[in-house]
Design a protein around this motif. Structure first.
Motif, PDB file in Angstrom:
ATOM      1  N   GLY A  34      91.202  -5.887   9.821  1.00 15.84           N
ATOM      2  CA  GLY A  34      92.173  -6.494  10.746  1.00 15.84           C
ATOM      3  C   GLY A  34      91.622  -7.750  11.395  1.00 15.84           C
ATOM      4  N   ASN A  35      90.342  -7.666  11.813  1.00 19.10           N
ATOM      5  CA  ASN A  35      89.713  -8.851  12.417  1.00 19.10           C
ATOM      6  C   ASN A  35      89.561  -9.983  11.409  1.00 19.10           C
ATOM      7  OD1 ASN A  35      89.519  -7.655  14.910  1.00 19.10           O
ATOM      8  ND2 ASN A  35      87.408  -6.943  14.644  1.00 19.10           N
ATOM      9  N   TRP A  36      89.190  -9.608  10.177  1.00 20.28           N
ATOM     10  CA  TRP A  36      89.026 -10.656   9.136  1.00 20.28           C
ATOM     11  C   TRP A  36      90.356 -11.348   8.843  1.00 20.28           C
ATOM     12  CZ3 TRP A  36      91.221 -10.966   4.267  1.00 20.28           C
ATOM     13  CH2 TRP A  36      90.736 -11.970   3.440  1.00 20.28           C
ATOM     14  N   HIS A  37      91.413 -10.529   8.730  1.00 20.82           N
ATOM     15  CA  HIS A  37      92.745 -11.094   8.477  1.00 20.82           C
ATOM     16  C   HIS A  37      93.184 -12.003   9.633  1.00 20.82           C
ATOM     17  CE1 HIS A  37      96.764 -11.391   6.820  1.00 20.82           C
ATOM     18  NE2 HIS A  37      97.262 -11.034   8.015  1.00 20.82           N
ATOM     19  N   LEU A  38      92.875 -11.580  10.856  1.00 21.35           N
ATOM     20  CA  LEU A  38      93.221 -12.398  12.028  1.00 21.35           C
ATOM     21  C   LEU A  38      92.460 -13.715  12.013  1.00 21.35           C
ATOM     22  CD1 LEU A  38      94.695 -12.650  14.734  1.00 21.35           C
ATOM     23  CD2 LEU A  38      92.781 -11.444  15.811  1.00 21.35           C
ATOM     24  N   THR A  41      93.945 -15.978   9.387  1.00 24.85           N
ATOM     25  CA  THR A  41      95.212 -16.552   9.860  1.00 24.85           C
ATOM     26  C   THR A  41      94.952 -17.683  10.853  1.00 24.85           C
ATOM     27  OG1 THR A  41      96.310 -14.421   9.557  1.00 24.85           O
ATOM     28  CG2 THR A  41      97.404 -16.043  10.975  1.00 24.85           C
ATOM     29  N   GLN A  42      94.007 -17.450  11.772  1.00 25.60           N
ATOM     30  CA  GLN A  42      93.672 -18.486  12.748  1.00 25.60           C
ATOM     31  C   GLN A  42      93.089 -19.730  12.069  1.00 25.60           C
ATOM     32  OE1 GLN A  42      91.041 -16.456  15.454  1.00 25.60           O
ATOM     33  NE2 GLN A  42      92.740 -15.661  16.719  1.00 25.60           N
ATOM     34  N   ALA A  43      92.255 -19.489  11.041  1.00 27.26           N
ATOM     35  CA  ALA A  43      91.661 -20.627  10.318  1.00 27.26           C
ATOM     36  C   ALA A  43      92.737 -21.440   9.592  1.00 27.26           C
ATOM     37  CB  ALA A  43      90.611 -20.116   9.325  1.00 27.26           C
ATOM     38  N   GLN A  44      93.672 -20.723   8.963  1.00 29.10           N
ATOM     39  CA  GLN A  44      94.757 -21.414   8.261  1.00 29.10           C
ATOM     40  C   GLN A  44      95.619 -22.216   9.245  1.00 29.10           C
ATOM     41  OE1 GLN A  44      96.822 -18.365   6.101  1.00 29.10           O
ATOM     42  NE2 GLN A  44      95.237 -18.166   4.513  1.00 29.10           N
ATOM     43  N   GLN A  45      95.929 -21.595  10.374  1.00 25.02           N
ATOM     44  CA  GLN A  45      96.729 -22.301  11.386  1.00 25.02           C
ATOM     45  C   GLN A  45      95.980 -23.519  11.920  1.00 25.02           C
ATOM     46  OE1 GLN A  45      97.638 -19.294  14.277  1.00 25.02           O
ATOM     47  NE2 GLN A  45      99.390 -18.469  13.116  1.00 25.02           N
TER      48      GLN A  45
END
Length: 241
Positions: A34-38, A41-45
């Motif tokens: 979950g943390n990795w996915h978050l 997502t933050q990196a992509q944004q």
């Protein structure tokens, strides 16, 4: 009831103690995923925001360049337009000076013997040029009384345009188009007289020839004589005697 549930749970854990590490590991893996996915997502944004920022900078830079180019072209166009206006005005001033000089020369230097057939009142010059608007023209006619002993001459002037409208022959009164009434066409002339005006060609009319008619009492013994001059229409002409 609660106590019994706790007892059952403790009993189950004693019997299946080997599942506890697996459950803890699954929980840890779920939390880590979950943390990795978050983070992903933050990196992509963040990357998308950086790209949008770069695009906005490029758009701002392009707009600034376009505004600078527009201001440069506007300034250059204004300078060129002002230069053209100055040149046009200078040409008009020189043309007017030349025309005024011709008037003076005609009065003080032109010595012509009276001709009974045409009279002593003559058409010295006629100038036609295009005006400031499309279809508008300016004309200037100079009449000279060659008999210096004569106090004044009486004359009737007509300027006609001959042409076609809808393939039919038509004659147009230029002086009427220029605002001259019947009285204004009757002239009293001493030495010289300039007749000037501007007019707009009627819609649908195709001009072909321009005719000047001068009727005056400048014949021998004050008799009436008629003088005509005709020239092809080109929208910009000049005749001189």
């Amino acid at each position: 009831m609660k106590l019994r549930f706790n007892q059952v749970a403790v009993l189950w854990l004693r019997q299946h103690w080997w599942l506890v590490p697996a459950i803890l590991l699954a929980l840890l893996l779920g939390w880590g995923f979950g943390n990795w996915h978050l983070l992903q997502t933050q990196a992509q944004q963040s990357l998308a925001l950086q790209q949008q920022g770069l695009q906005l900078q490029q758009v701002d830079a392009a707009r600034a360049d376009a505004l600078r180019q527009r201001d440069f072209l506007s300034t250059e166009l204004a300078v060129e337009r002002n230069t053209n206006l100055l040149l046009q005005q200078d040409i008009k001033d020189h043309q007017q000076k030349l025309f005024d000089l011709k008037k003076e020369l005609a009065v003080y230097q032109k010595i012509v013997a009276p001709v009974p057939e045409s009279g002593t009142l003559v058409i010295d010059s006629f100038r036609l040029q295009q005006g400031s608007a499309v279809g508008r023209y300016q004309f200037s006619l100079l009449l000279i009384e060659q008999n210096k002993q004569k106090k004044q001459s009486r004359a009737q002037i007509e300027i006609k345009l001959k042409g076609k409208r809808k393939k039919k022959a038509v004659e147009v009164d230029v002086l009427k188009l220029a605002g001259f009434n019947t009285k204004a066409k009757r002239l009293l002339i001493k030495n010289f007289r300039a007749v000037e005006g501007d007019f707009v060609l009627p819609a649908g009319f195709t001009a072909e020839k321009l005719e000047i008619r001068l009727s005056s009492n400048s014949g021998q013994g004050g008799t009436t004589v008629l003088l005509k001059k005709e020239l092809a229409w080109d929208g910009q002409s000049e005749i001189l005697d």
